[in-house]
Each structure stands twice: as C-alpha cells, then as structure tokens.
Design a protein around this motif. Structure first.
Motif, PDB file in Angstrom:
ATOM      1  N   GLY B  16       0.795  -1.213   0.000  1.00 48.49           N
ATOM      2  CA  GLY B  16       0.000   0.000   0.000  1.00 48.49           C
ATOM      3  C   GLY B  16       0.832   1.269   0.000  1.00 48.49           C
ATOM      4  N   GLU B  17       2.052   1.170   0.473  1.00 49.80           N
ATOM      5  CA  GLU B  17       2.938   2.338   0.477  1.00 49.80           C
ATOM      6  C   GLU B  17       3.513   2.547  -0.922  1.00 49.80           C
ATOM      7  OE1 GLU B  17       4.564   2.270   5.096  1.00 49.80           O
ATOM      8  OE2 GLU B  17       5.814   1.461   3.508  1.00 49.80           O
ATOM      9  N   ASN B  18       4.072   3.740  -1.112  1.00 51.75           N
ATOM     10  CA  ASN B  18       4.755   4.045  -2.373  1.00 51.75           C
ATOM     11  C   ASN B  18       6.240   3.710  -2.249  1.00 51.75           C
ATOM     12  OD1 ASN B  18       2.318   5.070  -3.249  1.00 51.75           O
ATOM     13  ND2 ASN B  18       2.900   7.208  -2.903  1.00 51.75           N
ATOM     14  N   ALA B  19       6.822   3.298  -3.359  1.00 54.91           N
ATOM     15  CA  ALA B  19       8.254   2.996  -3.397  1.00 54.91           C
ATOM     16  C   ALA B  19       8.914   3.900  -4.424  1.00 54.91           C
ATOM     17  CB  ALA B  19       8.480   1.539  -3.783  1.00 54.91           C
ATOM     18  N   THR B  20       9.984   4.545  -4.020  1.00 55.70           N
ATOM     19  CA  THR B  20      10.734   5.412  -4.937  1.00 55.70           C
ATOM     20  C   THR B  20      12.163   4.923  -5.046  1.00 55.70           C
ATOM     21  OG1 THR B  20       9.385   7.334  -4.378  1.00 55.70           O
ATOM     22  CG2 THR B  20      11.506   7.749  -5.419  1.00 55.70           C
ATOM     23  N   MET B  21      12.584   4.732  -6.276  1.00 55.30           N
ATOM     24  CA  MET B  21      13.965   4.333  -6.552  1.00 55.30           C
ATOM     25  C   MET B  21      14.602   5.365  -7.460  1.00 55.30           C
ATOM     26  SD  MET B  21      13.030   0.405  -7.236  1.00 55.30           S
ATOM     27  CE  MET B  21      11.267   0.609  -7.178  1.00 55.30           C
ATOM     28  N   ASN B  22      15.871   5.635  -7.238  1.00 60.44           N
ATOM     29  CA  ASN B  22      16.577   6.650  -8.003  1.00 60.44           C
ATOM     30  C   ASN B  22      17.722   6.037  -8.799  1.00 60.44           C
ATOM     31  OD1 ASN B  22      15.154   9.000  -6.754  1.00 60.44           O
ATOM     32  ND2 ASN B  22      16.100   8.140  -4.926  1.00 60.44           N
ATOM     33  N   CYS B  23      18.032   6.705  -9.871  1.00 58.62           N
ATOM     34  CA  CYS B  23      19.087   6.223 -10.758  1.00 58.62           C
ATOM     35  C   CYS B  23      19.895   7.437 -11.222  1.00 58.62           C
ATOM     36  CB  CYS B  23      18.453   5.512 -11.952  1.00 58.62           C
ATOM     37  SG  CYS B  23      19.560   5.161 -13.322  1.00 58.62           S
ATOM     38  N   LYS B  69      20.598  16.933 -14.292  1.00 59.54           N
ATOM     39  CA  LYS B  69      21.214  16.263 -13.134  1.00 59.54           C
ATOM     40  C   LYS B  69      21.629  14.840 -13.461  1.00 59.54           C
ATOM     41  CE  LYS B  69      18.640  18.903  -9.682  1.00 59.54           C
ATOM     42  NZ  LYS B  69      17.633  18.857  -8.598  1.00 59.54           N
ATOM     43  N   LYS B  70      21.331  14.410 -14.668  1.00 58.45           N
ATOM     44  CA  LYS B  70      21.619  13.036 -15.080  1.00 58.45           C
ATOM     45  C   LYS B  70      21.043  12.050 -14.064  1.00 58.45           C
ATOM     46  CE  LYS B  70      25.627  13.658 -18.078  1.00 58.45           C
ATOM     47  NZ  LYS B  70      25.562  15.107 -18.271  1.00 58.45           N
ATOM     48  N   SER B  71      19.767  12.189 -13.831  1.00 54.24           N
ATOM     49  CA  SER B  71      19.127  11.306 -12.860  1.00 54.24           C
ATOM     50  C   SER B  71      17.694  11.000 -13.266  1.00 54.24           C
ATOM     51  CB  SER B  71      19.158  11.927 -11.463  1.00 54.24           C
ATOM     52  OG  SER B  71      18.339  13.073 -11.425  1.00 54.24           O
ATOM     53  N   SER B  72      17.215   9.890 -12.756  1.00 52.14           N
ATOM     54  CA  SER B  72      15.854   9.448 -13.020  1.00 52.14           C
ATOM     55  C   SER B  72      15.303   8.828 -11.746  1.00 52.14           C
ATOM     56  CB  SER B  72      15.846   8.406 -14.140  1.00 52.14           C
ATOM     57  OG  SER B  72      14.569   7.831 -14.307  1.00 52.14           O
ATOM     58  N   SER B  73      14.005   8.850 -11.615  1.00 52.14           N
ATOM     59  CA  SER B  73      13.378   8.157 -10.492  1.00 52.14           C
ATOM     60  C   SER B  73      12.217   7.316 -10.989  1.00 52.14           C
ATOM     61  CB  SER B  73      12.898   9.146  -9.434  1.00 52.14           C
ATOM     62  OG  SER B  73      11.833   9.906  -9.945  1.00 52.14           O
ATOM     63  N   LEU B  74      12.014   6.220 -10.306  1.00 51.90           N
ATOM     64  CA  LEU B  74      10.878   5.332 -10.571  1.00 51.90           C
ATOM     65  C   LEU B  74      10.025   5.296  -9.311  1.00 51.90           C
ATOM     66  CD1 LEU B  74       9.345   3.087 -12.186  1.00 51.90           C
ATOM     67  CD2 LEU B  74      10.888   1.439 -11.106  1.00 51.90           C
ATOM     68  N   LEU B  75       8.782   5.658  -9.460  1.00 54.73           N
ATOM     69  CA  LEU B  75       7.836   5.625  -8.346  1.00 54.73           C
ATOM     70  C   LEU B  75       6.809   4.548  -8.633  1.00 54.73           C
ATOM     71  CD1 LEU B  75       6.370   6.818  -5.820  1.00 54.73           C
ATOM     72  CD2 LEU B  75       5.202   8.367  -7.408  1.00 54.73           C
ATOM     73  N   ILE B  76       6.648   3.654  -7.675  1.00 54.55           N
ATOM     74  CA  ILE B  76       5.580   2.656  -7.742  1.00 54.55           C
ATOM     75  C   ILE B  76       4.572   3.034  -6.673  1.00 54.55           C
ATOM     76  CG2 ILE B  76       4.969   0.209  -7.597  1.00 54.55           C
ATOM     77  CD1 ILE B  76       7.903  -0.461  -8.162  1.00 54.55           C
ATOM     78  N   THR B  77       3.372   3.345  -7.086  1.00 50.37           N
ATOM     79  CA  THR B  77       2.359   3.749  -6.121  1.00 50.37           C
ATOM     80  C   THR B  77       1.543   2.542  -5.663  1.00 50.37           C
ATOM     81  OG1 THR B  77       0.768   4.229  -7.873  1.00 50.37           O
ATOM     82  CG2 THR B  77       2.163   6.050  -7.132  1.00 50.37           C
ATOM     83  N   ALA B  78       1.007   2.665  -4.459  1.00 48.69           N
ATOM     84  CA  ALA B  78       0.123   1.630  -3.906  1.00 48.69           C
ATOM     85  C   ALA B  78       0.720   0.241  -4.108  1.00 48.69           C
ATOM     86  CB  ALA B  78      -1.261   1.720  -4.549  1.00 48.69           C
ATOM     87  N   SER B  79       1.900   0.039  -3.577  1.00 43.71           N
ATOM     88  CA  SER B  79       2.659  -1.197  -3.836  1.00 43.71           C
ATOM     89  C   SER B  79       1.898  -2.435  -3.364  1.00 43.71           C
ATOM     90  CB  SER B  79       4.020  -1.124  -3.157  1.00 43.71           C
ATOM     91  OG  SER B  79       3.856  -1.053  -1.765  1.00 43.71           O
ATOM     92  N   ARG B  80       2.227  -3.540  -4.022  1.00 43.66           N
ATOM     93  CA  ARG B  80       1.632  -4.840  -3.709  1.00 43.66           C
ATOM     94  C   ARG B  80       2.753  -5.833  -3.431  1.00 43.66           C
ATOM     95  NH1 ARG B  80      -1.756  -4.622  -9.360  1.00 43.66           N
ATOM     96  NH2 ARG B  80      -3.083  -2.849  -8.810  1.00 43.66           N
ATOM     97  N   ALA B  81       2.430  -6.899  -2.755  1.00 45.88           N
ATOM     98  CA  ALA B  81       3.444  -7.923  -2.480  1.00 45.88           C
ATOM     99  C   ALA B  81       4.060  -8.439  -3.778  1.00 45.88           C
ATOM    100  CB  ALA B  81       2.820  -9.067  -1.686  1.00 45.88           C
ATOM    101  N   ALA B  82       3.265  -8.479  -4.837  1.00 48.60           N
ATOM    102  CA  ALA B  82       3.758  -8.967  -6.134  1.00 48.60           C
ATOM    103  C   ALA B  82       4.783  -8.033  -6.769  1.00 48.60           C
ATOM    104  CB  ALA B  82       2.584  -9.171  -7.093  1.00 48.60           C
ATOM    105  N   ASP B  83       4.920  -6.819  -6.240  1.00 43.49           N
ATOM    106  CA  ASP B  83       5.937  -5.901  -6.765  1.00 43.49           C
ATOM    107  C   ASP B  83       7.324  -6.236  -6.238  1.00 43.49           C
ATOM    108  OD1 ASP B  83       3.637  -3.112  -6.435  1.00 43.49           O
ATOM    109  OD2 ASP B  83       4.021  -4.418  -8.167  1.00 43.49           O
ATOM    110  N   THR B  84       7.403  -7.153  -5.295  1.00 41.72           N
ATOM    111  CA  THR B  84       8.696  -7.573  -4.747  1.00 41.72           C
ATOM    112  C   THR B  84       9.579  -8.107  -5.866  1.00 41.72           C
ATOM    113  OG1 THR B  84       7.818  -8.073  -2.559  1.00 41.72           O
ATOM    114  CG2 THR B  84       9.837  -9.216  -3.201  1.00 41.72           C
ATOM    115  N   ALA B  85      10.722  -7.459  -6.066  1.00 46.40           N
ATOM    116  CA  ALA B  85      11.612  -7.794  -7.182  1.00 46.40           C
ATOM    117  C   ALA B  85      12.819  -6.867  -7.121  1.00 46.40           C
ATOM    118  CB  ALA B  85      10.893  -7.606  -8.520  1.00 46.40           C
TER     119      ALA B  85
END
Lengths: 113, 114
Positions: B16-23, B69-85
């Motif tokens: 249910g939480e959001n996940a943010t990853m940066n690159c 800034k040579k950067s990117s972010s990936l946001l996954i909203t309303a995360s699910r257990a199946a997003d585990t990866a």
C-alpha cells in the motif's frame, strides 16, 4: 504476447568445454543482443548483432565468444573453452528498433565446474 | 559512480505504500529504461523515457528524468506484495554507434511486505 525463447534454461559444463546457448528472438525484430549477469551483480552487455553481423561488442566478448544467426531464426552464443568465471545467467534480447524497450528471454543459467 | 547507479540498494516497505527508486548516470543518453527482475528470472521491460521527456506514466508507475542532473526516479504507487523484485535502470547512450546497447545499474531490491 511475443516472447524471446532461450534454451536450455540451465546448463552445467566442465571447464574447458564448449557450450552453445540458443535463443529464438521475436520474428520481426532486427537487433539482437546477449547480456550476462554474474550472480548478485549487474547485467553486463556482451554483444549486439544487426544485419547478420556484430555491431558492437564489449571487452568481455573476447576470442572465446562467438555469435551466429545461422538460419534467420535462431541466435546462438558459443563459448569455445569455458572458464569458471563464465558461470553466469546469460540473457538474449531483441528489439525492433533502437528507440524501443528490449524483450528479454528468461535466461540460461550456465554453471562451469 | 558508474553509469546507471541506483539508490537505495535495498528498500523494504509495507503493502500500500509508495516505493521510490533513483538512478544516476554519467554520459548523455538517448533514453533511459527501467526493468524488473524477479529472483532468478529474466528482465521485464517496464517503461522507457526519452531524453526529451521529463515524466512518463504507466499504470502505477511514474518515471521522471532530469537530464541536467543526469538522474531518473521510478515511483511505484500503492505497492503490492507482487511488486517484490529487483529494479534496474538502464541507459542507451548517445553518441555511440547507436547499436541500442544498454548499460545497467546495480539495481534496487524492493521487498513489499503484506
């Protein structure tokens, strides 16, 4: 949905033996790639193939490696004399154009003993 | 850091939480792509953002790109257990032989707890 198919899924080989990893890319794709991923590490580019020839290769892709597209369908990666450090997951991928996301195969896990 | 470096290396959140990853990356790019990899499996293409785009959405995914800034972010909203990866960014560099070669980062391992 079209898939990239790789065989075998797992291959165990003795050090010094030759292995051939096979891939069937998506039929209307034009660019083909091999990548590898050593366990726990990042995915590394090996080679790209376009118009029936290698278009780019990495430092990893030395004389022990070769690729072929023998029949317009299969795309193979050959390692002539395997080393222990060749143990990795090898992924084949294809794209229809260089501005598109890849379709990867599910990989071949190569274990050299 | 190398081309295509993600942070954090590992992320654990509740469903249910959001996940943010940066690159972050170093060289000029044609596009930046995000891939997902379930444990021991192949890579699945999630989204591609071109160098002239700033934001892109696909379902619960939102990707931003800041070329200054040579950067990117990936946001996954309303995360699910199946997003585990594991999630990887990959860059298609500009100025090379345009072979479509991708440079991958080390990846972020996401765990979504039910």
């Amino acid at each position: 949905e079209p898939e990239v198919t790789q065989t075998p899924s797992h291959q165990v080989t003795q050090m010094g033996q030759e292995v051939i990893l096979r891939c069937v890319p998506i039929s209307n794709h034009l660019y083909f790639y091999w990548y590898r991923q050593i366990l726990g590490q990042k995915v590394e580019f090996l080679v790209s193939f376009y118009n029936n020839e290698i278009s780019e290769k990495s430092e990893i892709f030395d004389d022990q490696f070769s690729v072929e597209r023998p029949d317009g369908s299969n795309f193979t990666l050959k390692i002539r004399s395997t080393k222990l450090e060749d143990s990795a997951m090898y992924f084949c991928a294809s794209i229809s154009g260089t501005a598109y996301g890849y379709t990867f195969g599910s990989g071949t896990r190569l274990t050299v003993v | 850091s190398q081309q295509g470096e993600e942070d954090p290396q590992a992320l654990s959140i509740q469903e249910g939480e959001n996940a943010t990853m940066n690159c972050s990356y170093k060289t000029s790019i044609n596009n930046l792509q995000w891939y997902r990899q379930n444990s021991g499996r192949g890579l699945v293409h999630l989204i591609l953002i071109r160098s002239n785009e700033r934001e892109k959405h696909s379902g619960r995914l939102r990707v931003t790109l800041d070329t200054s800034k040579k950067s990117s972010s990936l946001l996954i909203t309303a995360s699910r257990a199946a997003d585990t990866a594991s999630y990887f960014c990959a860059t298609d560099g500009r100025g090379s032989s345009n072979t479509g070669k991708l440079i991958f980062g080390q990846g972020t391992t996401l765990q979504v707890k039910p």
